[in-house]
Design an enzyme around this catalytic site. Structure first.
Site, short mmCIF file in Angstrom:
data_model
loop_
_atom_site.label_atom_id
_atom_site.label_comp_id
_atom_site.label_asym_id
_atom_site.label_seq_id
_atom_site.Cartn_x
_atom_site.Cartn_y
_atom_site.Cartn_z
N ARG A 94 -21.95 24.80 -28.60
CA ARG A 94 -22.43 23.89 -29.65
C ARG A 94 -21.26 23.05 -30.16
O ARG A 94 -20.30 23.61 -30.71
CB ARG A 94 -23.03 24.69 -30.79
N HIS A 142 -20.63 29.53 -31.64
CA HIS A 142 -21.12 28.76 -30.49
C HIS A 142 -20.10 27.72 -30.03
O HIS A 142 -20.03 27.40 -28.84
CB HIS A 142 -22.43 28.04 -30.85
N ASP A 186 -27.87 31.67 -27.28
CA ASP A 186 -29.14 32.01 -27.92
C ASP A 186 -30.22 32.01 -26.84
O ASP A 186 -30.39 30.99 -26.15
CB ASP A 186 -29.51 31.00 -29.00
N GLU A 221 -29.85 38.21 -35.96
CA GLU A 221 -30.62 37.34 -35.08
C GLU A 221 -30.86 38.01 -33.74
O GLU A 221 -29.90 38.28 -33.00
CB GLU A 221 -29.88 36.01 -34.86
N HIS A 245 -29.24 36.09 -30.49
CA HIS A 245 -27.85 35.64 -30.52
C HIS A 245 -26.90 36.68 -29.91
O HIS A 245 -26.87 37.82 -30.35
CB HIS A 245 -27.48 35.38 -31.98
#
Length: 221
Positions: free
Chosen positions: A90, A135, A142, A200, A203
């Site tokens: 990311r 990320h 994910d 999460e 993740h």
């Protein structure tokens, strides 16, 4: 002439700075059987629009993380299952976009889908949004489980990026079958060398990160 050369030099430097580093690979090329649904390239995400830094529906990871992910995908094949990736590397500019969005308390168009029981004013306090993301180091992914033939996602009890305690892997707010699906995903990923996140179910971060202290900002394209 001198100014033209200087401008050209700046352009070349900028282009080189945004190139994909040699230690990163396109996941679809590294693991061809993966399903990819790059959520932040489109509008089906908690922001409700394409996110800065995502110029193509692609996912990158560092090479060691991609190799570990391939191990997980291979382990699922005999059971007729596979992996679908929602996000991987990311760019920092995407994280910055999330921060700006979280500060705009009037923008709640995706609240009903992604954070129905969480007030947007507490997203920073409760850790849903932060100025840095693992990320951006290139070894976090994910993802979810899918039927290998049809591509249908297994029922995990919540969708990807749902803000709330229901997304915790061991939440008792979901059914036994949904918890079992989450546990299977976690088992497969941890055996491949990833560590899960407590909040999460989707993740996972490679235990031996290639860049544990570096945050990248090259665009996905």
């Amino acid at each position: 002439m001198r100014s033209l050369l200087f401008a050209l030099l700046l352009f070349c430097i900028g282009t080189a700075a945004e190139a994909v580093p040699p230690d990163f690979v396109d996941l679809k090329e590294a693991v061809p059987s993966l399903r990819i649904e790059a959520r932040y390239f489109g509008s089906n995400n908690f922001v409700g629009r394409p996110v800065d830094g995502y110029g193509a529906p692609r996912c990158y990871l560092t090479r060691p993380a991609a190799e570990a992910l391939k191990q997980a995908e291979t382990a699922l094949a005999p059971f007729g299952l596979g992996l679908k990736v929602f996000d991987a590397y990311r760019p920092q500019r995407a994280v910055d976009h999330f921060v700006r969005w979280a500060k705009d308390l009037d923008d709640t168009k995706m609240k009903a889908t992604y954070y129905p029981r969480v007030d947007k004013s507490v997203l920073f306090k409760e850790g849903y949004i932060a100025a840095r993301s693992g990320h951006s180091r290139g070894s976090t992914v994910d993802l979810t489980l899918v039927d290998r033939e049809s591509g249908k996602e297994l029922d995990m009890g919540t969708g990807f990026d749902f803000f709330g305690p229901e997304s915790w892997p061991e939440s008792m707010a979901v059914t036994a079958q949904q918890r079992a699906n989450r546990l299977l995903l976690r088992r497969i990923m941890t055996r491949a060398g990833f560590r899960p996140l407590r909040e999460e179910w989707w993740h996972f971060t490679l235990e031996s990160e290639l860049y544990p202290d570096r945050y990248f900002d090259f665009p996905v394209r």
